[in-house]
Motif scaffolding. Sequence first.
Motif, PDB file in Angstrom:
ATOM      1  N   ILE A  87     -38.819 -35.450  45.788  1.00  0.00           N
ATOM      2  CA  ILE A  87     -39.381 -36.774  46.092  1.00  0.00           C
ATOM      3  C   ILE A  87     -40.222 -37.265  44.926  1.00  0.00           C
ATOM      4  O   ILE A  87     -41.177 -36.610  44.518  1.00  0.00           O
ATOM      5  CB  ILE A  87     -40.236 -36.720  47.374  1.00  0.00           C
ATOM      6  CG1 ILE A  87     -39.366 -36.313  48.567  1.00  0.00           C
ATOM      7  CG2 ILE A  87     -40.923 -38.060  47.619  1.00  0.00           C
ATOM      8  CD1 ILE A  87     -40.155 -36.004  49.831  1.00  0.00           C
ATOM      9  N   MET A 113     -39.349 -39.548  53.907  1.00  0.00           N
ATOM     10  CA  MET A 113     -39.825 -38.308  53.286  1.00  0.00           C
ATOM     11  C   MET A 113     -39.458 -37.053  54.074  1.00  0.00           C
ATOM     12  O   MET A 113     -38.954 -36.096  53.479  1.00  0.00           O
ATOM     13  CB  MET A 113     -41.339 -38.364  53.051  1.00  0.00           C
ATOM     14  CG  MET A 113     -41.720 -39.166  51.827  1.00  0.00           C
ATOM     15  SD  MET A 113     -43.521 -39.192  51.526  1.00  0.00           S
ATOM     16  CE  MET A 113     -43.842 -37.466  51.217  1.00  0.00           C
ATOM     17  N   VAL A 164     -44.803 -34.449  47.587  1.00  0.00           N
ATOM     18  CA  VAL A 164     -43.974 -35.077  46.565  1.00  0.00           C
ATOM     19  C   VAL A 164     -43.762 -34.113  45.404  1.00  0.00           C
ATOM     20  O   VAL A 164     -44.561 -33.206  45.184  1.00  0.00           O
ATOM     21  CB  VAL A 164     -44.612 -36.388  46.038  1.00  0.00           C
ATOM     22  CG1 VAL A 164     -44.733 -37.414  47.145  1.00  0.00           C
ATOM     23  CG2 VAL A 164     -45.962 -36.124  45.395  1.00  0.00           C
ATOM     24  N   GLY A 202     -42.596 -40.287  44.068  1.00  0.00           N
ATOM     25  CA  GLY A 202     -43.328 -41.392  44.672  1.00  0.00           C
ATOM     26  C   GLY A 202     -43.575 -42.497  43.654  1.00  0.00           C
ATOM     27  O   GLY A 202     -43.669 -42.241  42.461  1.00  0.00           O
TER      28      GLY A 202
END
Length: 173
Positions: free
Chosen positions: A98, A88, A129, A100
């Motif tokens: 990102i 990350m 995220v 998840g």
Amino acid sequence: GLESLDLMQFHGIGYRAGDVEAVYDEGLIEWAEEQRSQGVFRYIGFTGHTDPKPMIEMIERGFPWDTIQLPINIADHHRDVSFEKDVMPLALENNIGILGMKTNCFGELGKSGIASPVEGLRYAMSLPVSTVVSGIDTLKILEENLSLFHNFIAMNNEELSEIRDRAKGRSEE
């Protein structure tokens, strides 16, 4: 009709030896860039499901990825090489969105009694995220998730530490 896709991802980097080399050295990136230039899709990313190391290599080899999809859960935090602690930050440094996933540790989190699936989802959503993908197979889970989303408050550092401590010694390598 469907004119284009938003996101194309190379799936499951690290499932097989040589995945990173295949993407970088066998024309797959060039193919993806060509498709993007023709408007087939807008963004190029990749997913990793089991091993953080090939994901690190995918970023370090330098292609400007738009997204990365990776497991984010409390058990992963305690691994020697972790998606959360090692992949990350690298994604954030490289301005990679990102996504998840696997917040419930393949369904094991709730069964373990360590934390509820909703706590696992809230944990992942509390990290930096872009979004979190949640598996939903019952109306009850959908309703729990919607309630979390509508009333979301990110975990503070104390809550993050407490839930991570519950999972110590339980990580899967």
